[in-house]
Write a protein that holds these residues in place. Structure first.
Motif, PDB file in Angstrom:
ATOM      1  N   GLU A 199       0.812  -1.212   0.000  1.00 19.35           N
ATOM      2  CA  GLU A 199       0.000   0.000   0.000  1.00 19.35           C
ATOM      3  C   GLU A 199       0.849   1.268   0.000  1.00 19.35           C
ATOM      4  N   MET A 200       1.965   1.261   0.752  1.00 17.96           N
ATOM      5  CA  MET A 200       2.692   2.495   1.038  1.00 17.96           C
ATOM      6  C   MET A 200       3.897   2.754   0.147  1.00 17.96           C
ATOM      7  N   ALA A 201       4.622   1.705  -0.240  1.00 19.58           N
ATOM      8  CA  ALA A 201       5.956   1.897  -0.816  1.00 19.58           C
ATOM      9  C   ALA A 201       5.938   2.354  -2.272  1.00 19.58           C
ATOM     10  N   ASP A 202       6.950   3.144  -2.625  1.00 20.02           N
ATOM     11  CA  ASP A 202       7.193   3.508  -4.021  1.00 20.02           C
ATOM     12  C   ASP A 202       8.062   2.444  -4.687  1.00 20.02           C
ATOM     13  N   ARG A 203       9.066   1.957  -3.934  1.00 13.92           N
ATOM     14  CA  ARG A 203       9.936   0.904  -4.447  1.00 13.92           C
ATOM     15  C   ARG A 203      10.065  -0.195  -3.417  1.00 13.92           C
ATOM     16  N   ILE A 204      10.397  -1.387  -3.905  1.00 13.88           N
ATOM     17  CA  ILE A 204      10.551  -2.566  -3.061  1.00 13.88           C
ATOM     18  C   ILE A 204      11.952  -3.121  -3.233  1.00 13.88           C
ATOM     19  N   GLY A 205      12.611  -3.443  -2.116  1.00 11.80           N
ATOM     20  CA  GLY A 205      13.875  -4.165  -2.152  1.00 11.80           C
ATOM     21  C   GLY A 205      13.713  -5.465  -1.389  1.00 11.80           C
ATOM     22  N   VAL A 206      14.283  -6.537  -1.899  1.00 11.18           N
ATOM     23  CA  VAL A 206      14.208  -7.835  -1.217  1.00 11.18           C
ATOM     24  C   VAL A 206      15.618  -8.282  -0.884  1.00 11.18           C
ATOM     25  N   ILE A 207      15.834  -8.602   0.393  1.00 11.74           N
ATOM     26  CA  ILE A 207      17.131  -9.082   0.857  1.00 11.74           C
ATOM     27  C   ILE A 207      16.974 -10.501   1.380  1.00 11.74           C
ATOM     28  N   ASN A 208      17.950 -11.364   1.065  1.00  7.97           N
ATOM     29  CA  ASN A 208      17.908 -12.748   1.524  1.00  7.97           C
ATOM     30  C   ASN A 208      19.333 -13.253   1.673  1.00  7.97           C
ATOM     31  N   HIS A 209      19.625 -13.879   2.807  1.00  7.81           N
ATOM     32  CA  HIS A 209      20.966 -14.395   3.089  1.00  7.81           C
ATOM     33  C   HIS A 209      22.037 -13.331   2.890  1.00  7.81           C
ATOM     34  N   GLY A 210      21.728 -12.084   3.315  1.00  6.81           N
ATOM     35  CA  GLY A 210      22.724 -11.022   3.275  1.00  6.81           C
ATOM     36  C   GLY A 210      22.968 -10.415   1.921  1.00  6.81           C
ATOM     37  N   GLU A 211      22.132 -10.718   0.937  1.00 10.19           N
ATOM     38  CA  GLU A 211      22.295 -10.187  -0.408  1.00 10.19           C
ATOM     39  C   GLU A 211      20.998  -9.528  -0.881  1.00 10.19           C
ATOM     40  N   ILE A 212      21.129  -8.414  -1.595  1.00 14.98           N
ATOM     41  CA  ILE A 212      19.970  -7.793  -2.227  1.00 14.98           C
ATOM     42  C   ILE A 212      19.670  -8.572  -3.503  1.00 14.98           C
ATOM     43  N   ILE A 213      18.513  -9.213  -3.557  1.00 14.77           N
ATOM     44  CA  ILE A 213      18.197 -10.033  -4.728  1.00 14.77           C
ATOM     45  C   ILE A 213      17.287  -9.305  -5.710  1.00 14.77           C
ATOM     46  N   LEU A 214      16.733  -8.177  -5.288  1.00 17.38           N
ATOM     47  CA  LEU A 214      15.858  -7.427  -6.197  1.00 17.38           C
ATOM     48  C   LEU A 214      15.606  -6.035  -5.650  1.00 17.38           C
ATOM     49  N   VAL A 215      15.629  -5.027  -6.519  1.00 17.52           N
ATOM     50  CA  VAL A 215      15.150  -3.678  -6.216  1.00 17.52           C
ATOM     51  C   VAL A 215      14.325  -3.247  -7.415  1.00 17.52           C
ATOM     52  N   GLU A 216      13.088  -2.881  -7.183  1.00 16.50           N
ATOM     53  CA  GLU A 216      12.186  -2.613  -8.300  1.00 16.50           C
ATOM     54  C   GLU A 216      11.115  -1.622  -7.897  1.00 16.50           C
ATOM     55  N   GLU A 217      10.648  -0.820  -8.861  1.00 16.70           N
ATOM     56  CA  GLU A 217       9.469   0.000  -8.643  1.00 16.70           C
ATOM     57  C   GLU A 217       8.313  -0.940  -8.312  1.00 16.70           C
ATOM     58  N   LYS A 218       7.504  -0.554  -7.331  1.00 14.38           N
ATOM     59  CA  LYS A 218       6.439  -1.456  -6.899  1.00 14.38           C
ATOM     60  C   LYS A 218       5.498  -1.818  -8.047  1.00 14.38           C
ATOM     61  N   ALA A 219       5.057  -0.816  -8.796  1.00  9.75           N
ATOM     62  CA  ALA A 219       4.116  -1.071  -9.883  1.00  9.75           C
ATOM     63  C   ALA A 219       4.729  -1.990 -10.933  1.00  9.75           C
ATOM     64  N   ALA A 220       6.008  -1.742 -11.261  1.00  8.20           N
ATOM     65  CA  ALA A 220       6.691  -2.569 -12.260  1.00  8.20           C
ATOM     66  C   ALA A 220       6.879  -3.995 -11.752  1.00  8.20           C
ATOM     67  N   LEU A 221       7.180  -4.131 -10.465  1.00 12.43           N
ATOM     68  CA  LEU A 221       7.361  -5.457  -9.866  1.00 12.43           C
ATOM     69  C   LEU A 221       6.065  -6.258  -9.931  1.00 12.43           C
ATOM     70  N   MET A 222       4.963  -5.610  -9.583  1.00  9.79           N
ATOM     71  CA  MET A 222       3.669  -6.292  -9.598  1.00  9.79           C
ATOM     72  C   MET A 222       3.313  -6.733 -11.014  1.00  9.79           C
TER      73      MET A 222
END
Length: 307
Positions: A199-222
């Protein structure tokens, strides 16, 4: 536009040998709401604590509005407000004294009007003269947010701010976050309530096992990673999917009353018309149809599972 927060090659290895962060590169834009998502132990809190000067990095550089967090620590830290997961406040102080003192720690001059504004925004004004120890857990969380905002930071970190708080606080908090963003404050949040990030974010970042695996505009990610489902409710049950529909990955429910078509919304939108045409040619009567978009939570779970 220059990022307000820039992380480059950030690593953190503890004395035990555990590597919590593995070469993090991340730029945060000025005035955005950035949601950092990841499972427990992924490195979210470690990353935030290093940026805020709570934990020392093993390698890498971080600048906050152009100030290096190591060589120019004081200037960098003045730019940042942090709402940690833990409720760390002086139990014997009043709400007013706690928030005012926090402002002074950052070298800001006294500003009672600003403190009053924050306390009213967070529904703490009636509690301003009460000692912290007398407050509920939700009210203590409000005090933590007020402390983080007391010195008027340009960057605000919210580390699991909704954990263990009531619905009313959550609503108040997001109203404050929206107002801050409108005023130019950059907000970085971690949350287990992924629907809040959606609902709130402009962009989303996903981190797993100490690594950034994705950074994307929320709308583009969806749009890019999201799936859609078309559900067809049938007038009469069918025993099997007719041959005319064999070219579509359809799932039939056990009662034969429903057909479900899962598709990539960015690639297969045009196929819906063809599907409905073939359903009609097969002599199947549809009484209702519905479409559903994948939620951010489903996308996140799938990303982490694949990684």
């Amino acid at each position: 536009m220059q990022p307000i927060l820039s992380v480059s090659g950030l690593q953190k290895t503890y004395a035990s040998g555990f590597q919590a962060l593995k070469g993090i590169d991340l730029d945060i834009r000025r005035g955005e709401i950035f949601a950092l998502l990841g499972p427990n132990g992924a490195g979210k809190s470690t990353l935030i604590n290093i940026i805020c000067g709570v934990v020392n990095p093993s390698a890498g550089t971080i600048t906050a509005d152009g100030h290096d967090i190591i060589s120019d620590y004081r200037a960098a830290r003045k730019k940042i407000g942090l709402v940690p997961q833990e409720l760390t406040t002086d139990a014997f102080e009043t709400v007013w004294a706690t928030v005012s003192f926090s402002r002074g720690l950052f070298g800001k001059p006294r500003n009672d009007a600003h403190i009053e504004k924050i306390l009213k925004q967070l529904s703490l004004w009636e509690k301003k003269d009460q000692k912290i120890m007398t407050l509920s857990g939700g009210m203590k969380r409000r005090v933590m947010i007020a402390k983080a905002l007391s010195h008027e930071p340009d960057i605000l970190f919210l580390d699991e701010p909704s954990a263990g708080v009531d619905v009313e606080l959550r609503r108040d908090m997001w109203e404050v976050v929206r107002a801050l963003r409108e005023g130019g404050v950059t907000v970085i949040l971690t949350t287990h309530y992924i629907q809040e990030a959606e609902e709130m974010a402009d962009r989303i970042g996903v981190i797993n096992h100490g690594e950034i695996i994705l950074v994307e505009e929320k709308a583009a990610l969806m749009k890019k990673l999201g799936k859609k489902q078309l559900t067809l409710q049938l007038h009469d049950p069918i025993a099997a999917v007719p041959d005319q529909l064999s070219g579509f990955p359809l799932e039939r429910t056990e009662d034969g009353q429903t057909l479900v078509y899962t598709f990539d919304s960015s690639k297969e939108q045009a196929n819906i018309a063809e599907l409905l045409k073939r359903v009609d040619e097969a002599g199947i009567t549809v009484t209702d149809l519905q479409t559903r978009q994948s939620s951010l939570e489903e996308i996140f779970v799938d990303l982490v599972r694949r990684k």
